[in-house]
Design an enzyme around this catalytic site. Structure first.
Site, short mmCIF file in Angstrom:
data_model
loop_
_atom_site.label_atom_id
_atom_site.label_comp_id
_atom_site.label_asym_id
_atom_site.label_seq_id
_atom_site.Cartn_x
_atom_site.Cartn_y
_atom_site.Cartn_z
N LYS A 261 -1.33 12.76 -4.63
CA LYS A 261 -2.54 13.59 -4.69
C LYS A 261 -3.18 13.70 -3.31
O LYS A 261 -3.73 14.76 -2.95
CB LYS A 261 -3.51 13.00 -5.71
CG LYS A 261 -2.96 13.12 -7.14
CD LYS A 261 -3.69 12.24 -8.14
CE LYS A 261 -3.11 12.38 -9.55
NZ LYS A 261 -3.60 11.37 -10.48
N GLU B 235 1.35 6.56 -16.03
CA GLU B 235 2.62 7.29 -15.95
C GLU B 235 3.65 6.56 -16.82
O GLU B 235 3.47 5.38 -17.16
CB GLU B 235 3.13 7.30 -14.50
CG GLU B 235 2.18 7.96 -13.50
CD GLU B 235 2.05 9.46 -13.69
OE1 GLU B 235 3.06 10.17 -13.64
OE2 GLU B 235 0.92 9.92 -13.92
N ASP C 40 1.18 7.57 -7.23
CA ASP C 40 0.52 8.73 -7.86
C ASP C 40 -0.66 9.20 -7.00
O ASP C 40 -0.79 10.39 -6.71
CB ASP C 40 0.04 8.32 -9.27
CG ASP C 40 -0.76 9.41 -9.96
OD1 ASP C 40 -0.15 10.40 -10.40
OD2 ASP C 40 -1.99 9.29 -10.02
N LYS D 21 2.85 17.17 -10.09
CA LYS D 21 2.57 16.77 -8.70
C LYS D 21 3.80 16.80 -7.80
O LYS D 21 3.69 17.05 -6.61
CB LYS D 21 2.02 15.33 -8.67
CG LYS D 21 0.64 15.19 -9.23
CD LYS D 21 0.24 13.73 -9.30
CE LYS D 21 0.96 12.97 -10.37
NZ LYS D 21 0.45 13.04 -11.72
N GLY E 84 -2.89 6.18 -22.84
CA GLY E 84 -2.16 7.34 -22.34
C GLY E 84 -2.52 7.76 -20.92
O GLY E 84 -2.19 8.86 -20.49
N VAL F 210 -4.34 17.51 -9.26
CA VAL F 210 -5.30 16.51 -8.79
C VAL F 210 -6.52 16.58 -9.72
O VAL F 210 -7.13 17.64 -9.88
CB VAL F 210 -5.75 16.78 -7.33
CG1 VAL F 210 -6.70 15.69 -6.85
CG2 VAL F 210 -4.54 16.88 -6.40
N GLY G 97 -5.36 13.72 -19.00
CA GLY G 97 -5.62 14.04 -20.42
C GLY G 97 -4.98 15.35 -20.81
O GLY G 97 -4.77 16.23 -19.97
N1 HSE Z 1 -1.27 8.39 -14.32
C1 HSE Z 1 -2.23 9.29 -13.78
C2 HSE Z 1 -3.57 8.57 -13.70
C3 HSE Z 1 -2.32 10.53 -14.64
O1 HSE Z 1 -3.69 7.45 -14.20
O2 HSE Z 1 -4.49 9.10 -13.09
C4 HSE Z 1 -2.90 11.74 -13.97
O3 HSE Z 1 -2.18 12.15 -12.84
#
Ligand code: HSE
Length: 343
Positions: free
Chosen positions: A227, A212, A223, A128, A209, A155, A324
């Site tokens: 986007k 970030e 984040d 990004k 997971g 995105v 993912g």
């Molecule tokens: N940390 C981001 C989220 C990962 O939780 O959407 C994808 O950009």
């Protein structure tokens, strides 16, 4: 059959996800599109660097990291090149830039992408930082070199929100975009509605997971703001930056706020939005208690969704995974197929 030679900068989750897809699906891509993807170089700040003009074995690349071993343990022609040397000397047709995201400078990924574009390589990325901060410049550089830059994965990972907005909905006149663009915060809000505490819900999102490396980027809305910038610049023709997005995160929301919203038949969602009214563009990321009738109110867990408001079709909502390993790896493959498929 066309062979597309790839150099990967970064071999974390996304680079490995891309490699897994190539290992599993290359024969299908050959049949479907007449394209064969061949990884000729990988350079990663932790796993090290390998290059072979005859191609590296995807299973060997994945096997090394699964065993916790550096990439130098697999057969290759060259070892130890840094990212710039890899881009300059690997002879790859395309760069897959999947190193870490920095939403303050976009570096060093932006410089890797510039180098690749200037030497005539196509670029695909899920990073990004460079796209949110430098898209107008990078897209001009690509045009000057007669190459392309694909960034579907920036995105909503492989969910084709950018392609849908830029290709399929272009003529419908998109005048507003609203989305749940961050999986971590949506997961936290859903779990808090189930009764979990903020701290436990965040810890779960980290375990799964979604978050970030520094989850401040998620919970404070950075984040999602990145986007929003990408959606706005690509789909609304703007040249806005991170500072143009009015931003607040979810850290001030309490369990009581969430319970009260439920009583009113509403649900708090962290909504990224951009709206164009004539020449005026308003971009924001903020928590909103949406009425349950809103299409984004029912999007739970780590799922992402975007509602496009259009002149000709009214509202269109697209929902799907937003993060993912394989999901983001797929975004890179879909960009590569869009660039190279001539069928
Ligand atoms: N940390 C981001 C989220 C990962 O939780 O959407 C994808 O950009």
């Amino acid at each position: 059959m066309q062979t597309v030679r790839l150099a990967l900068i970064g071999f974390g989750n996304v680079g490995q996800g891309l490699t897994e897809i190539i290992a599993e699906k290359n024969d299908n891509f050959a049949k479907q599109f007449g394209l064969k993807f061949q990884i000729v170089a990988v350079s990663d700040i932790y796993w090290g660097s390998v290059c072979d003009p005859d191609g590296l074995d995807p299973d060997q690349l994945l096997g090394a990291v699964q065993k916790g071993e550096k990439l130098a343990t697999i057969p290759a022609a060259e070892y130890g090149w840094d990212a710039n040397t890899t881009i300059e000397k690997s002879g790859a047709d395309a760069l897959a830039e999947v190193s870490f995201t920095d939403l303050k400078t976009g570096e060093p990924a932006a410089s890797f992408i510039r180098t690749a574009l200037k030497q005539g390589m196509n670029v695909v990325t899920s990073n990004k930082g460079p796209i949110a901060l430098h898209y107008p410049e990078l897209s001009r550089l690509a045009a000057e070199s007669g190459v392309q830059i694909g960034f579907e994965g920036t995105v909503m990972s492989g969910t084709p929100v950018l392609r849908m907005g830029s290709d399929i909905l272009k003529a419908a006149g998109v005048n507003r975009i609203q989305g749940i663009l961050n999986g971590t915060t949506n997961y936290i809000l859903s779990r808090m509605e189930d009764g979990a505490s903020y701290a436990d819900a965040l810890a779960e999102a980290q375990e799964k997971g979604y978050a970030e490396a520094d989850p401040t980027g998620d919970v404070e809305g950075f984040d999602a703001a990145g986007k929003v910038v990408i959606l706005s610049n690509l789909l609304m023709g703007t040249e806005i930056g991170m500072d143009d997005v009015e931003r607040s995160g979810i850290t001030n929301l309490t369990s009581e706020d969430i319970r009260n919203a439920k009583i009113d038949d509403r649900r708090w969602k962290l909504i990224g939005a951009v709206e164009k009214d004539g020449d005026k563009v308003t971009a924001s990321v903020q928590p909103i208690p949406l009425p349950m009738s809103h299409p984004l109110a029912t999007i739970g867990g780590a799922t992402n969704a975007v509602t496009f408001s259009t002149d000709l079709l009214g509202d269109i909502t697209l929902a799907g995974p937003g993060a993912g390993r394989q999901e983001t790896g797929y975004a890179l493959i879909s960009d590569l197929i869009a660039i190279y498929n001539k069928s």
